[in-house]
Write a protein that holds these residues in place. Sequence first.
Motif, PDB file in Angstrom:
ATOM      1  N   TYR A  64       0.837  -1.205   0.000  1.00  0.00           N
ATOM      2  CA  TYR A  64       0.000   0.000   0.000  1.00  0.00           C
ATOM      3  C   TYR A  64       0.871   1.255   0.000  1.00  0.00           C
ATOM      4  CZ  TYR A  64      -3.659   3.333   1.287  1.00  0.00           C
ATOM      5  OH  TYR A  64      -4.524   4.401   1.313  1.00  0.00           O
ATOM      6  N   LEU A  65       1.972   1.228   0.788  1.00  0.00           N
ATOM      7  CA  LEU A  65       2.899   2.366   0.775  1.00  0.00           C
ATOM      8  C   LEU A  65       3.466   2.580  -0.622  1.00  0.00           C
ATOM      9  CD1 LEU A  65       4.668   4.582   2.016  1.00  0.00           C
ATOM     10  CD2 LEU A  65       6.315   2.783   2.635  1.00  0.00           C
ATOM     11  N   ALA A  66       3.909   1.497  -1.279  1.00  0.00           N
ATOM     12  CA  ALA A  66       4.470   1.624  -2.625  1.00  0.00           C
ATOM     13  C   ALA A  66       3.447   2.200  -3.591  1.00  0.00           C
ATOM     14  CB  ALA A  66       4.956   0.261  -3.114  1.00  0.00           C
ATOM     15  N   GLU A  67       2.191   1.772  -3.462  1.00  0.00           N
ATOM     16  CA  GLU A  67       1.137   2.273  -4.339  1.00  0.00           C
ATOM     17  C   GLU A  67       0.909   3.767  -4.118  1.00  0.00           C
ATOM     18  OE1 GLU A  67      -3.701   1.672  -4.845  1.00  0.00           O
ATOM     19  OE2 GLU A  67      -2.498   0.051  -3.973  1.00  0.00           O
ATOM     20  N   LEU A  68       0.842   4.181  -2.840  1.00  0.00           N
ATOM     21  CA  LEU A  68       0.665   5.596  -2.530  1.00  0.00           C
ATOM     22  C   LEU A  68       1.827   6.431  -3.058  1.00  0.00           C
ATOM     23  CD1 LEU A  68      -0.601   5.602   1.176  1.00  0.00           C
ATOM     24  CD2 LEU A  68      -1.863   6.397  -0.827  1.00  0.00           C
ATOM     25  N   PHE A  69       3.047   5.926  -2.863  1.00  0.00           N
ATOM     26  CA  PHE A  69       4.248   6.666  -3.258  1.00  0.00           C
ATOM     27  C   PHE A  69       4.272   6.881  -4.767  1.00  0.00           C
ATOM     28  CE2 PHE A  69       8.701   7.811  -3.459  1.00  0.00           C
ATOM     29  CZ  PHE A  69       8.966   8.345  -2.210  1.00  0.00           C
ATOM     30  N   VAL A  70       3.983   5.820  -5.526  1.00  0.00           N
ATOM     31  CA  VAL A  70       3.960   5.936  -6.989  1.00  0.00           C
ATOM     32  C   VAL A  70       2.855   6.887  -7.426  1.00  0.00           C
ATOM     33  CG1 VAL A  70       3.506   4.686  -9.133  1.00  0.00           C
ATOM     34  CG2 VAL A  70       4.992   3.676  -7.392  1.00  0.00           C
ATOM     35  N   ASP A  71       1.705   6.814  -6.788  1.00  0.00           N
ATOM     36  CA  ASP A  71       0.577   7.659  -7.155  1.00  0.00           C
ATOM     37  C   ASP A  71       0.902   9.136  -6.957  1.00  0.00           C
ATOM     38  OD1 ASP A  71      -2.299   8.074  -7.843  1.00  0.00           O
ATOM     39  OD2 ASP A  71      -2.362   8.822  -5.788  1.00  0.00           O
ATOM     40  N   GLN A  72       1.625   9.462  -5.857  1.00  0.00           N
ATOM     41  CA  GLN A  72       1.855  10.868  -5.525  1.00  0.00           C
ATOM     42  C   GLN A  72       3.191  11.409  -6.023  1.00  0.00           C
ATOM     43  OE1 GLN A  72       0.741  12.054  -1.583  1.00  0.00           O
ATOM     44  NE2 GLN A  72      -1.131  10.844  -1.610  1.00  0.00           N
ATOM     45  N   LEU A  73       4.187  10.554  -6.215  1.00  0.00           N
ATOM     46  CA  LEU A  73       5.502  11.022  -6.653  1.00  0.00           C
ATOM     47  C   LEU A  73       5.949  10.420  -7.977  1.00  0.00           C
ATOM     48  CD1 LEU A  73       7.429  11.145  -3.254  1.00  0.00           C
ATOM     49  CD2 LEU A  73       6.413  13.034  -4.517  1.00  0.00           C
ATOM     50  N   GLY A  74       5.134   9.549  -8.545  1.00  0.00           N
ATOM     51  CA  GLY A  74       5.414   9.071  -9.889  1.00  0.00           C
ATOM     52  C   GLY A  74       6.473   8.006 -10.023  1.00  0.00           C
ATOM     53  N   GLN A  75       6.956   7.475  -8.913  1.00  0.00           N
ATOM     54  CA  GLN A  75       7.969   6.422  -8.953  1.00  0.00           C
ATOM     55  C   GLN A  75       7.980   5.705  -7.610  1.00  0.00           C
ATOM     56  OE1 GLN A  75      11.983   8.103  -9.240  1.00  0.00           O
ATOM     57  NE2 GLN A  75      11.201  10.039  -8.462  1.00  0.00           N
ATOM     58  N   PRO A  76       8.472   4.460  -7.583  1.00  0.00           N
ATOM     59  CA  PRO A  76       8.503   3.715  -6.321  1.00  0.00           C
ATOM     60  C   PRO A  76       9.589   4.259  -5.386  1.00  0.00           C
ATOM     61  CG  PRO A  76       9.472   2.417  -8.079  1.00  0.00           C
ATOM     62  CD  PRO A  76       8.894   3.636  -8.731  1.00  0.00           C
ATOM     63  N   PRO A  77       9.476   3.953  -4.096  1.00  0.00           N
ATOM     64  CA  PRO A  77      10.456   4.472  -3.136  1.00  0.00           C
ATOM     65  C   PRO A  77      11.895   4.111  -3.478  1.00  0.00           C
ATOM     66  CG  PRO A  77       8.560   3.587  -1.977  1.00  0.00           C
ATOM     67  CD  PRO A  77       8.373   3.231  -3.420  1.00  0.00           C
ATOM     68  N   HIS A  78      12.148   2.892  -3.974  1.00  0.00           N
ATOM     69  CA  HIS A  78      13.525   2.485  -4.251  1.00  0.00           C
ATOM     70  C   HIS A  78      14.140   3.348  -5.351  1.00  0.00           C
ATOM     71  CE1 HIS A  78      17.023  -0.101  -4.422  1.00  0.00           C
ATOM     72  NE2 HIS A  78      16.860  -0.222  -5.726  1.00  0.00           N
ATOM     73  N   ARG A  79      13.367   3.648  -6.386  1.00  0.00           N
ATOM     74  CA  ARG A  79      13.864   4.519  -7.460  1.00  0.00           C
ATOM     75  C   ARG A  79      14.130   5.925  -6.924  1.00  0.00           C
ATOM     76  NH1 ARG A  79      15.360   4.723 -13.154  1.00  0.00           N
ATOM     77  NH2 ARG A  79      15.214   6.930 -13.677  1.00  0.00           N
ATOM     78  N   TYR A  80      13.213   6.430  -6.112  1.00  0.00           N
ATOM     79  CA  TYR A  80      13.386   7.763  -5.534  1.00  0.00           C
ATOM     80  C   TYR A  80      14.652   7.806  -4.680  1.00  0.00           C
ATOM     81  CZ  TYR A  80      12.274  12.142  -3.168  1.00  0.00           C
ATOM     82  OH  TYR A  80      12.317  13.434  -2.670  1.00  0.00           O
ATOM     83  N   LEU A  81      14.874   6.750  -3.876  1.00  0.00           N
ATOM     84  CA  LEU A  81      16.056   6.669  -3.040  1.00  0.00           C
ATOM     85  C   LEU A  81      17.327   6.692  -3.880  1.00  0.00           C
ATOM     86  CD1 LEU A  81      17.601   6.157  -0.408  1.00  0.00           C
ATOM     87  CD2 LEU A  81      17.056   3.725  -0.657  1.00  0.00           C
ATOM     88  N   ASN A  82      17.372   5.894  -4.932  1.00  0.00           N
ATOM     89  CA  ASN A  82      18.573   5.866  -5.771  1.00  0.00           C
ATOM     90  C   ASN A  82      18.818   7.193  -6.470  1.00  0.00           C
ATOM     91  OD1 ASN A  82      19.596   3.342  -5.214  1.00  0.00           O
ATOM     92  ND2 ASN A  82      18.478   2.314  -6.848  1.00  0.00           N
ATOM     93  N   GLU A  83      17.762   7.889  -6.847  1.00  0.00           N
ATOM     94  CA  GLU A  83      17.953   9.201  -7.466  1.00  0.00           C
ATOM     95  C   GLU A  83      18.557  10.192  -6.483  1.00  0.00           C
ATOM     96  OE1 GLU A  83      14.419  10.605  -9.337  1.00  0.00           O
ATOM     97  OE2 GLU A  83      14.575   9.188 -11.026  1.00  0.00           O
ATOM     98  N   ARG A  84      18.123  10.154  -5.217  1.00  0.00           N
ATOM     99  CA  ARG A  84      18.710  11.044  -4.209  1.00  0.00           C
ATOM    100  C   ARG A  84      20.180  10.693  -3.998  1.00  0.00           C
ATOM    101  NH1 ARG A  84      14.589  12.044  -5.440  1.00  0.00           N
ATOM    102  NH2 ARG A  84      15.889  13.321  -6.773  1.00  0.00           N
ATOM    103  N   ARG A  85      20.485   9.403  -3.951  1.00  0.00           N
ATOM    104  CA  ARG A  85      21.875   8.983  -3.780  1.00  0.00           C
ATOM    105  C   ARG A  85      22.742   9.440  -4.947  1.00  0.00           C
ATOM    106  NH1 ARG A  85      20.672   2.718  -1.945  1.00  0.00           N
ATOM    107  NH2 ARG A  85      20.592   3.079   0.319  1.00  0.00           N
ATOM    108  N   ILE A  86      22.243   9.306  -6.166  1.00  0.00           N
ATOM    109  CA  ILE A  86      23.054   9.675  -7.332  1.00  0.00           C
ATOM    110  C   ILE A  86      23.170  11.191  -7.446  1.00  0.00           C
ATOM    111  CG2 ILE A  86      23.226   9.511  -9.846  1.00  0.00           C
ATOM    112  CD1 ILE A  86      23.853   6.924  -8.161  1.00  0.00           C
ATOM    113  N   ASP A  87      22.140  11.932  -7.058  1.00  0.00           N
ATOM    114  CA  ASP A  87      22.273  13.391  -6.995  1.00  0.00           C
ATOM    115  C   ASP A  87      23.434  13.778  -6.089  1.00  0.00           C
ATOM    116  OD1 ASP A  87      20.139  13.801  -8.679  1.00  0.00           O
ATOM    117  OD2 ASP A  87      18.696  14.252  -7.074  1.00  0.00           O
ATOM    118  N   ARG A  88      23.487  13.143  -4.914  1.00  0.00           N
ATOM    119  CA  ARG A  88      24.569  13.437  -3.969  1.00  0.00           C
ATOM    120  C   ARG A  88      25.909  12.943  -4.525  1.00  0.00           C
ATOM    121  NH1 ARG A  88      27.508  16.360  -0.650  1.00  0.00           N
ATOM    122  NH2 ARG A  88      28.178  15.312   1.238  1.00  0.00           N
ATOM    123  N   ALA A  89      25.905  11.796  -5.193  1.00  0.00           N
ATOM    124  CA  ALA A  89      27.138  11.266  -5.770  1.00  0.00           C
ATOM    125  C   ALA A  89      27.717  12.230  -6.797  1.00  0.00           C
ATOM    126  CB  ALA A  89      26.886   9.903  -6.412  1.00  0.00           C
TER     127      ALA A  89
END
Length: 283
Positions: free
Chosen positions: A206-231
């Motif tokens: 349910y969390l994954a569904e909510l996250f994709v619905d409101q931010l357009g991507q699953p939490p794992h993808r969002y996490l990796n994007e934040r990591r690569i931004d910092r990288a």
Amino acid sequence: MSLSRPSGLRAGFHADVQDPVSGLVHAGEQWVPEQFLIEPHDHPVWEIYLQLHGITHWVAGAESYVLQPGHLFAVPPNLEHHLAGRSGNHHFYFAAIDLEPVVRRQPALAMSWPKTVVHREAGELAYAFAQLVRELTTRYEYAGTGLALAVDHLVLAVARSMTPTAVPQLAMHPAVRTVKRLLDQEFHERWTLRQLADRVGLAPSYLAELFVDQLGQPPHRYLNERRIDRARQLLETSDVTITALALSLGFSSSQHFARVFRQLAGATPTGYRSSSAAGGRVG
């Protein structure tokens, strides 16, 4: 301005700025080994630290403080402070700032700054510190303006952290907002969907569904994007090794990091660092 690496660091730099226009006296980002010590010292201006990784023990005046990742440690003028003993490998930002030029540019920041140490969770300061580091380590047009704006942004972030009254203006499910904040500020942790779901009391699916619905991507993808931004920022502004960088960002290995970096950035970490250095890195 001069950049140097104090003896004994694993990576990072110290910038001696002494700029009366921006108000910045010195600043830096440092990866510190266990045996590194910071002796008792004080400054006639505020000195601001942000713990990024590791746990450190500081003494300021007669008080002791334990800094966890994401903790702000702001020391007022003329108060002696030091790193109390060996703390293990750790990583932090710091900046010494004269507030008078900042307040002349930004009168609203002439708030009642305390006479004592400010110690609290303030991981959101990482964004402001990262921009300051970019201005110090990269040759940009309008360098003076960029530095002053970066200093103002950091002082604003510190002031906001001392009076946390932010009211969200964008409708977002509270669980998604909480998870987004965790991933924004604690992207170095090896989060699983189950751990995130447990933090907000929802089923993982349910969390994954909510996250994709409101931010357009699953939490794992969002996490990796934040990591690569910092990288990207670290590859541009620091000389920390690829392996150390990968582990500090929460990847299981340098190979895992390189694979994700190439997927999201279109280059290898080594190639990205080389092209950034060719494009105007200060050094």
